[in-house]
Design a protein around this motif. Structure first.
Motif, short mmCIF file in Angstrom:
data_model
loop_
_atom_site.label_atom_id
_atom_site.label_comp_id
_atom_site.label_asym_id
_atom_site.label_seq_id
_atom_site.Cartn_x
_atom_site.Cartn_y
_atom_site.Cartn_z
N TYR A 1 0.82 -1.20 0.00
CA TYR A 1 0.00 0.00 0.00
C TYR A 1 0.87 1.26 0.00
O TYR A 1 0.53 2.25 -0.64
CB TYR A 1 -0.92 -0.01 1.22
CG TYR A 1 -1.73 1.25 1.37
CD1 TYR A 1 -2.81 1.50 0.53
CD2 TYR A 1 -1.42 2.18 2.35
CE1 TYR A 1 -3.55 2.65 0.65
CE2 TYR A 1 -2.16 3.34 2.48
CZ TYR A 1 -3.22 3.57 1.64
OH TYR A 1 -3.94 4.72 1.76
N MET B 1 -2.99 -0.52 -7.82
CA MET B 1 -3.50 -0.63 -6.45
C MET B 1 -4.71 -1.56 -6.39
O MET B 1 -4.89 -2.29 -5.42
CB MET B 1 -3.86 0.75 -5.89
CG MET B 1 -2.66 1.62 -5.59
SD MET B 1 -1.52 0.87 -4.42
CE MET B 1 -2.49 0.93 -2.94
N THR B 2 -5.54 -1.54 -7.44
CA THR B 2 -6.69 -2.44 -7.49
C THR B 2 -6.23 -3.89 -7.55
O THR B 2 -6.75 -4.74 -6.82
CB THR B 2 -7.58 -2.12 -8.71
OG1 THR B 2 -7.98 -0.74 -8.64
CG2 THR B 2 -8.79 -3.01 -8.75
N SER C 1 -0.14 3.33 -9.38
CA SER C 1 -1.32 3.88 -10.07
C SER C 1 -2.59 3.19 -9.54
O SER C 1 -2.52 2.21 -8.81
CB SER C 1 -1.20 3.66 -11.58
OG SER C 1 -1.26 2.27 -11.87
N GLN C 2 -3.73 3.70 -9.94
CA GLN C 2 -5.01 3.17 -9.47
C GLN C 2 -5.21 1.72 -9.92
O GLN C 2 -5.70 0.90 -9.15
CB GLN C 2 -6.15 4.06 -9.99
CG GLN C 2 -7.51 3.65 -9.48
CD GLN C 2 -7.65 3.83 -7.97
OE1 GLN C 2 -7.00 4.69 -7.38
NE2 GLN C 2 -8.47 3.02 -7.36
#
Length: 77
Positions: A38, A47-48, A43-44
């Protein structure tokens, strides 16, 4: 393998207790690994993917620990 033929309840109890301790340690290890993932700040999309992977790791740890706890405290009959 020996316990299959002998059927020792003491060995069964010891293996269940060791299994609970091992998966408790793995849960703590994976929690720290998720915390480090974390803090990487990706990037998003990354992270997903990491959050799904982390949730799967913890899910498997909890399921295995629950199975050992059931085996430890469950009815032997």
């Amino acid at each position: 393998i020996v316990n299959i033929f002998l059927g020792s309840t003491t060995l069964d109890l010891a293996l269940s207790a060791i299994g609970v301790l091992v998966f408790a340690g793995l849960t703590a290890w994976d929690t720290q690994k998720i915390k480090l993932m974390y803090m990487a700040g990706d990037s998003q999309a990354e992270m997903t993917k990491k959050s799904i992977f982390g949730a799967l790791m913890l899910y498997l740890d909890f399921i295995n620990m629950f199975m050992f706890i059931l085996h430890l405290f469950g009815n032997r009959e």
